[in-house]
Design a protein around this motif. Structure first.
Motif, PDB file in Angstrom:
ATOM      1  N   UNK A  51       0.822  -1.216   0.000  1.00  0.00           N
ATOM      2  CA  UNK A  51       0.000   0.000   0.000  1.00  0.00           C
ATOM      3  C   UNK A  51       0.852   1.261   0.000  1.00  0.00           C
ATOM      4  N   UNK A  52       1.749   1.420   0.983  1.00  0.00           N
ATOM      5  CA  UNK A  52       2.617   2.606   0.980  1.00  0.00           C
ATOM      6  C   UNK A  52       3.528   2.677  -0.247  1.00  0.00           C
ATOM      7  N   UNK A  53       4.001   1.535  -0.719  1.00  0.00           N
ATOM      8  CA  UNK A  53       4.870   1.532  -1.898  1.00  0.00           C
ATOM      9  C   UNK A  53       4.095   1.978  -3.139  1.00  0.00           C
ATOM     10  N   UNK A  54       2.879   1.479  -3.306  1.00  0.00           N
ATOM     11  CA  UNK A  54       2.048   1.892  -4.441  1.00  0.00           C
ATOM     12  C   UNK A  54       1.770   3.397  -4.404  1.00  0.00           C
ATOM     13  N   UNK A  55       1.506   3.920  -3.220  1.00  0.00           N
ATOM     14  CA  UNK A  55       1.252   5.362  -3.073  1.00  0.00           C
ATOM     15  C   UNK A  55       2.488   6.154  -3.474  1.00  0.00           C
ATOM     16  N   UNK A  56       3.650   5.714  -3.014  1.00  0.00           N
ATOM     17  CA  UNK A  56       4.892   6.414  -3.354  1.00  0.00           C
ATOM     18  C   UNK A  56       5.163   6.347  -4.859  1.00  0.00           C
TER      19      UNK A  56
END
Length: 109
Positions: A51-56
């Protein structure tokens, strides 16, 4: 790649009850011998990272930042890398492409 914080070893992918996890299994005798405070197993759910990686990634590759991101990626590459692996991969790819060419249809009279 994801690394374990206590021991700095690469974590392995594993499924547990249908969910993807990263796991570091560090035998207790190695932890004691190397004086590493490490639990027997360390688990990290993959979805906790994606989730955080996709957002970044979505923010890094927006149209107004894509040039900056691509420049940063290019600048992060080693200066003295060898072209041999890329050449070998291209040769293998060319070989497979040549092998997979369809045969011509039979000629009819």
């Amino acid at each position: 790649m994801i690394y374990c914080a206590p021991c700095d070893r690469r974590m392995q992918g594993q499924y547990n009850h249908g969910d993807a996890y990263y796991r570091c299994r560090f035998p207790q005798e190695y932890a004691l011998a190397n004086q590493v405070p490490h639990p027997r197993n360390v688990y990290l759910r993959e979805d906790a990272r994606t989730g955080p990686l996709d957002t970044w990634l979505a923010s890094a590759f927006t149209p107004h930042r894509i040039e900056q991101t691509l420049t940063a990626l290019a600048d992060a590459q080693p200066l003295n890398h060898s072209a041999a692996p890329a050449t070998a991969a291209q040769t293998t790819s060319d070989h497979r492409r040549t092998r997979i060419q369809p045969e011509p249809p039979p000629r009819t009279l």
